[in-house]
Design a protein around this motif. Structure first.
Motif, PDB file in Angstrom:
ATOM      1  N   GLY A 111      42.319  36.705  27.000  1.00  0.00           N
ATOM      2  CA  GLY A 111      41.594  35.523  26.546  1.00  0.00           C
ATOM      3  C   GLY A 111      40.861  34.764  27.635  1.00  0.00           C
ATOM      4  O   GLY A 111      40.380  33.650  27.400  1.00  0.00           O
ATOM      5  N   THR A 112      40.757  35.351  28.838  1.00  0.00           N
ATOM      6  CA  THR A 112      40.050  34.685  29.936  1.00  0.00           C
ATOM      7  C   THR A 112      38.767  35.441  30.265  1.00  0.00           C
ATOM      8  O   THR A 112      38.499  36.521  29.734  1.00  0.00           O
ATOM      9  N   ALA A 113      38.012  34.874  31.198  1.00  0.00           N
ATOM     10  CA  ALA A 113      36.772  35.520  31.631  1.00  0.00           C
ATOM     11  C   ALA A 113      37.049  36.837  32.357  1.00  0.00           C
ATOM     12  O   ALA A 113      36.153  37.672  32.501  1.00  0.00           O
ATOM     13  N   HIS A 114      38.280  37.011  32.823  1.00  0.00           N
ATOM     14  CA  HIS A 114      38.642  38.246  33.528  1.00  0.00           C
ATOM     15  C   HIS A 114      38.958  39.392  32.580  1.00  0.00           C
ATOM     16  O   HIS A 114      39.161  40.526  33.035  1.00  0.00           O
ATOM     17  N   ALA A 115      39.005  39.118  31.291  1.00  0.00           N
ATOM     18  CA  ALA A 115      39.457  40.130  30.326  1.00  0.00           C
ATOM     19  C   ALA A 115      38.578  41.377  30.307  1.00  0.00           C
ATOM     20  O   ALA A 115      39.052  42.466  29.968  1.00  0.00           O
ATOM     21  N   THR A 116      37.304  41.229  30.687  1.00  0.00           N
ATOM     22  CA  THR A 116      36.397  42.383  30.678  1.00  0.00           C
ATOM     23  C   THR A 116      36.035  42.843  32.087  1.00  0.00           C
ATOM     24  O   THR A 116      35.196  43.721  32.250  1.00  0.00           O
ATOM     25  N   ALA A 117      36.646  42.241  33.094  1.00  0.00           N
ATOM     26  CA  ALA A 117      36.328  42.589  34.480  1.00  0.00           C
ATOM     27  C   ALA A 117      37.081  43.839  34.925  1.00  0.00           C
ATOM     28  O   ALA A 117      38.120  44.194  34.359  1.00  0.00           O
ATOM     29  N   SER A 118      36.549  44.492  35.960  1.00  0.00           N
ATOM     30  CA  SER A 118      37.260  45.629  36.545  1.00  0.00           C
ATOM     31  C   SER A 118      38.395  45.118  37.414  1.00  0.00           C
ATOM     32  O   SER A 118      38.438  43.933  37.796  1.00  0.00           O
ATOM     33  N   LEU A 119      39.317  46.001  37.742  1.00  0.00           N
ATOM     34  CA  LEU A 119      40.449  45.619  38.581  1.00  0.00           C
ATOM     35  C   LEU A 119      39.957  45.103  39.938  1.00  0.00           C
ATOM     36  O   LEU A 119      40.430  44.071  40.430  1.00  0.00           O
ATOM     37  N   GLU A 120      38.996  45.812  40.531  1.00  0.00           N
ATOM     38  CA  GLU A 120      38.469  45.392  41.833  1.00  0.00           C
ATOM     39  C   GLU A 120      37.819  44.014  41.740  1.00  0.00           C
ATOM     40  O   GLU A 120      37.982  43.181  42.651  1.00  0.00           O
ATOM     41  N   GLU A 121      37.105  43.752  40.669  1.00  0.00           N
ATOM     42  CA  GLU A 121      36.465  42.448  40.493  1.00  0.00           C
ATOM     43  C   GLU A 121      37.495  41.330  40.390  1.00  0.00           C
ATOM     44  O   GLU A 121      37.318  40.249  40.954  1.00  0.00           O
ATOM     45  N   ILE A 122      38.582  41.586  39.689  1.00  0.00           N
ATOM     46  CA  ILE A 122      39.636  40.572  39.541  1.00  0.00           C
ATOM     47  C   ILE A 122      40.293  40.294  40.887  1.00  0.00           C
ATOM     48  O   ILE A 122      40.525  39.139  41.249  1.00  0.00           O
TER      49      ILE A 122
END
Length: 201
Positions: A45-56
């Motif tokens: 439910g956060t903006a990180h939900a669609t990010a890659s692992l490296e991006e997070i």
């Protein structure tokens, strides 16, 4: 996008007797899996939900308010990298480009091995020893807890050795030096380091 626990690149008994199936059942099946589970809860439910692992990992690094997110994401990344840094029948002196650069930047493999084990042994408490490429040269570094060179500009991780106690305690008890020697002599995956080196160029 929920993350899954990555499969090991070998069977749970593939690194025995140097790292036992029992250790991998706990280390991969319990510890690594817990980081994945926690990470999925934190990004839901956060903006990180669609990010890659490296991006997070990179987005949360150095932000005290995101410490939980960083610790779990970085540990997922570090552990996945660690599993690939080893292989059945690995260890010994490297071959290929990484061997050339080790001789060039450390003087010899023996000097590299001494410094790499010193980094792992000198990491107080939990952490990691790394071989990285920085400014076109090989370098050895260590990081505490979940910290990772992935967050450093211009640094490419080539391989890592986990020196958290759960990486070796069942097999080596409190002898981190014996574990580190076995990692280099019997486990390290120089093909993986060569591939990371090639990908960086």
């Amino acid at each position: 996008m929920a993350f899954d626990l990555p499969e090991l690149p070998y069977g749970r008994d593939g690194l025995a007797p140097h790292i036992s199936e029992d250790t991998l059942n706990f280390h991969h099946g319990k510890h690594h899996n817990a980081y994945v589970t926690n990470l999925n809860k934190l990004i839901e439910g956060t903006a990180h939900a669609t990010a890659s692992l490296e991006e997070i990992v990179k987005a949360s690094a150095g932000d005290a308010t995101q410490a939980g997110l960083f610790n779990n994401a970085a540990q997922v990344w570090n552990h996945t990298f660690y599993w690939h840094s080893m292989k059945p029948g690995g260890g010994g002196k490297p071959t290929g480009k990484i061997a050339e650069l080790i001789d060039r930047d450390f003087g010899s493999y023996d000097v590299f091995a001494t410094q790499f084990k010193a980094a792992g042994g000198g990491q107080f408490g939990s952490g990691w020893a790394w071989l990285v490429l920085k400014d076109g040269k090989l370098s050895i570094t260590k990081t505490p807890n979940a910290e990772t060179p992935l967050t450093e500009e211009g640094v490419t991780p080539l391989l890592t050795m986990d020196v958290w106690e759960h990486a070796y305690y069942l097999d080596y008890q409190n002898s981190r030096p014996n574990y580190m020697a076995s990692f280099l002599d019997n486990l390290v995956n120089w093909d993986f380091a060569n591939q990371n080196l090639a990908d960086a160029s």
